[in-house]
Motif scaffolding. Structure first.
Motif, short mmCIF file in Angstrom:
data_model
loop_
_atom_site.label_atom_id
_atom_site.label_comp_id
_atom_site.label_asym_id
_atom_site.label_seq_id
_atom_site.Cartn_x
_atom_site.Cartn_y
_atom_site.Cartn_z
N THR A 142 76.25 31.85 35.45
CA THR A 142 74.79 31.76 35.42
C THR A 142 74.19 31.20 36.69
N ASP A 143 74.96 30.50 37.52
CA ASP A 143 74.43 30.00 38.78
C ASP A 143 75.52 30.08 39.85
N VAL A 144 75.17 29.72 41.07
CA VAL A 144 76.09 29.87 42.21
C VAL A 144 77.37 29.07 42.00
N HIS A 145 77.25 27.83 41.54
CA HIS A 145 78.42 26.97 41.40
C HIS A 145 79.34 27.45 40.28
N GLU A 146 78.74 27.85 39.15
CA GLU A 146 79.55 28.36 38.06
C GLU A 146 80.23 29.66 38.44
N ARG A 147 79.51 30.51 39.15
CA ARG A 147 80.08 31.77 39.61
C ARG A 147 81.28 31.51 40.53
N ALA A 148 81.13 30.57 41.46
CA ALA A 148 82.21 30.25 42.38
C ALA A 148 83.43 29.72 41.63
N SER A 149 83.18 28.88 40.62
CA SER A 149 84.28 28.31 39.84
C SER A 149 85.02 29.40 39.08
N ARG A 150 84.27 30.34 38.48
CA ARG A 150 84.93 31.38 37.70
C ARG A 150 85.65 32.39 38.59
N LEU A 151 85.09 32.64 39.77
CA LEU A 151 85.80 33.52 40.70
C LEU A 151 87.10 32.87 41.18
N HIS A 152 87.09 31.55 41.28
CA HIS A 152 88.32 30.85 41.65
C HIS A 152 89.38 31.03 40.55
N ASP A 153 88.93 31.04 39.29
CA ASP A 153 89.86 31.30 38.19
C ASP A 153 90.44 32.72 38.28
N VAL A 154 89.59 33.67 38.68
CA VAL A 154 90.07 35.04 38.88
C VAL A 154 91.14 35.06 39.97
N ARG A 155 90.87 34.33 41.03
CA ARG A 155 91.84 34.29 42.13
C ARG A 155 93.19 33.74 41.67
N LYS A 156 93.17 32.68 40.88
CA LYS A 156 94.42 32.10 40.40
C LYS A 156 95.18 33.08 39.50
N ALA A 157 94.44 33.79 38.66
CA ALA A 157 95.08 34.79 37.80
C ALA A 157 95.66 35.93 38.62
N ALA A 158 94.93 36.32 39.67
CA ALA A 158 95.40 37.41 40.55
C ALA A 158 96.66 37.00 41.30
N LYS A 159 96.71 35.74 41.75
CA LYS A 159 97.91 35.26 42.44
C LYS A 159 99.13 35.36 41.54
N ARG A 160 98.97 34.87 40.32
CA ARG A 160 100.12 34.84 39.42
C ARG A 160 100.68 36.23 39.17
N ILE A 161 99.81 37.17 38.83
CA ILE A 161 100.33 38.50 38.53
C ILE A 161 100.82 39.20 39.80
N ARG A 162 100.18 38.92 40.93
CA ARG A 162 100.65 39.55 42.18
C ARG A 162 102.09 39.13 42.48
#
Length: 493
Positions: free
Chosen positions: A385-405
């Motif tokens: 809903t805002d810039v900070h929350e978006r950044a936090s959730r994208l960081h979660d995406v990055r961690k998930a992407a690292k693991r499966i990669r």
């Protein structure tokens, strides 16, 4: 005081009657400057088990020449990272500044003299128009003997050595052509000591990678884990010495171990691998702060241009504190217990009964679960809903992407091109989100530094960071769209 040198050199074996060729007229070389003959004497130190030599590290005490002192050489790719400490009187005990760097290799084992090398050196300096030394070409006559494991006969030989001052430039090819024409032969040895104590590069512990489609889980995952553990072992002294990119590389190797133990957890004894994953995460986190400051330093150098010098000194100081804290953690009993556990993992992984089953079915199911976890993370990111929350959730995406990669990379031998393509797309996603995260961190740090340096107008860099964030967001959407095309994951079903 410790001095750091990046050693870039080439060695050549030559016969006793060979003549050093004329070096006048080489590209970029304006002057050929002969030097006085030097008598160099070096004593090499290692454990009685030769732990340093086995991983390509040398520690020596040299007298003679303009670089007399203690030299520790760490292999970095095809080059070597050399640390030098001046001699202090007649002391023959290696200095603490250097032994601390190799602590992870030698542990508590004492260092003893293992070899002695005497060199008569005739050399010439190759200089540029401005007088700068481009390279030193050395004609060495060498006598070496082994000290450890009883007496040995001395061995003598002759070699030519070219030491470059910085990255080799335009003269290299022509210089080598002349040396080869004069009878030189490229040497496979990095160090003179290897004549009497053969040096071997570190090798992975474990099984050979299985490429057959009928391979078992253990045959596929064992070599991957062994390779990552060997990489962490190799990087240990480089992290302690603060060699560029070593901290990042060790974190990546650790994350790869965690990813395999996490994604494929059902093929391991989880009572043993669960605690190990916790300890690897501890190490990765301990290395996080110095890595973040490395990234921030590089980012702000570009953004701040003329203002970077003042701010850079602050970041360097903070990086020094963070690096010392990380090295302190790597001197702890907790770290050495982790090293022992990782080696045990590489030598004999704690498999469950499923490890003996065919890899294709067992591993595909686990990967599909991770892929769905990544899908859920991207859905959550869209709800920011805002810039900070978006950044936090994208960081979660990055961690998930690292693991499966990393988990996908481990099974490329059995799934081939399909896995390789997916790993490549996941790497792109990870890079895009890494840039996004680094930009967010840089923005926060820039605002913090602006409070300390109000006269430098650091906020002028904020529009560039905002523009980078927008660009990363667009790149993220494109990459995610490509990642979730049906054909990208069809092979997982």
């Amino acid at each position: 005081m410790t001095t750091t040198v990046i050693e870039i050199e080439r060695k050549y074996d030559v016969d006793e009657d060979a003549l050093l060729p004329d070096l006048v007229g080489l590209p970029d070389v304006a002057q050929v400057d002969p030097q006085e003959t030097l008598a160099l004497s070096a004593t090499y130190y290692d454990t009685a088990e030769l732990d340093l030599i086995r991983v390509g590290i040398t520690l020596r005490r040299r007298t003679g020449g303009d670089d007399a002192g203690w030299h520790l050489k760490l292999p970095v790719g095809t080059d070597r990272h050399e640390l030098q400490v001046p001699l202090e009187g007649s002391a023959e005990a290696p200095p603490l500044e250097l032994t601390a760097i190799i602590r992870g290799v030698v542990r508590e084992r004492p260092l003893v003299r293992v070899g002695a090398v005497e060199t008569s050196r005739v050399s010439v300096l190759l200089r540029a128009v401005d007088g700068r030394v481009l390279a030193e070409v050395c004609d060495d006559r060498v006598t070496a003997r082994r000290i450890t494991a009883g007496p040995s006969e001395a061995e003598t030989w002759r070699e030519w050595e070219v030491e470059f001052n910085g990255e080799p430039d335009g003269m290299v090819d022509e210089l080598e052509r002349r040396l080869l024409a004069a009878g030189a032969r490229p040497s496979a040895r990095r160090a003179k000591l290897s004549r009497i104590l053969p040096m071997t590069a570190p090798t992975a512990i474990g099984a050979t990678a299985a490429k057959a489609k009928k391979a078992t889980v253990a045959e596929v995952l064992a070599p991957y884990l062994a390779t990552q553990v060997a990489e962490m072992t190799r990087l240990d002294p480089l992290v302690r010495a603060d060699v560029p990119d070593a901290v990042h590389s060790m974190r990546v190797a650790g994350r790869r171990v965690r990813a395999v133990l996490g994604t494929y957890r059902d093929v391991f004894d989880r009572k043993r691998t669960g605690p190990l994953r916790v300890e690897v995460k501890w190490l990765v986190d301990e290395l996080g702060r110095p890595r973040d400051l490395e990234v921030l330093r590089d980012r702000l150098e570009v953004l701040l241009a003329g203002n970077a010098l003042s701010v850079g000194s602050v970041i360097e100081a903070e990086h020094g504190v963070a690096h010392r804290a990380a090295v302190e953690a790597m001197m702890s009993p907790r770290y050495f217990a982790l090293v022992d556990s990782l080696r045990a993992l590489a030598e004999e992984p704690p498999w469950s009964a499923r490890a003996g089953k065919p890899a294709r079915k067992q591993l595909r199911t686990a990967l599909l679960e991770d892929f769905r976890r990544l899908e859920r993370a991207t859905e959550e990111a869209r709800r920011g809903t805002d810039v900070h929350e978006r950044a936090s959730r994208l960081h979660d995406v990055r961690k998930a992407a690292k693991r499966i990669r990393y988990s996908v990379e481990a099974v490329v031998p059995v799934f081939g091109a399909d896995a390789r393509r997916l790993a490549g797309t996941l790497a792109e996603l990870q890079d895009v989100l890494g840039g996004h995260h680094d930009t967010a961190v840089a923005r926060l740090e820039l605002l913090r530094l602006a409070e300390h340096y109000p006269d430098l107008a650091l906020s002028a860099a904020l529009p560039d960071l905002d523009a980078a964030t927008v660009a990363d967001e667009h790149a993220y959407e494109r990459t995610v769209s490509r990642l979730f095309r049906p054909k990208s994951r069809r092979w997982l079903r």
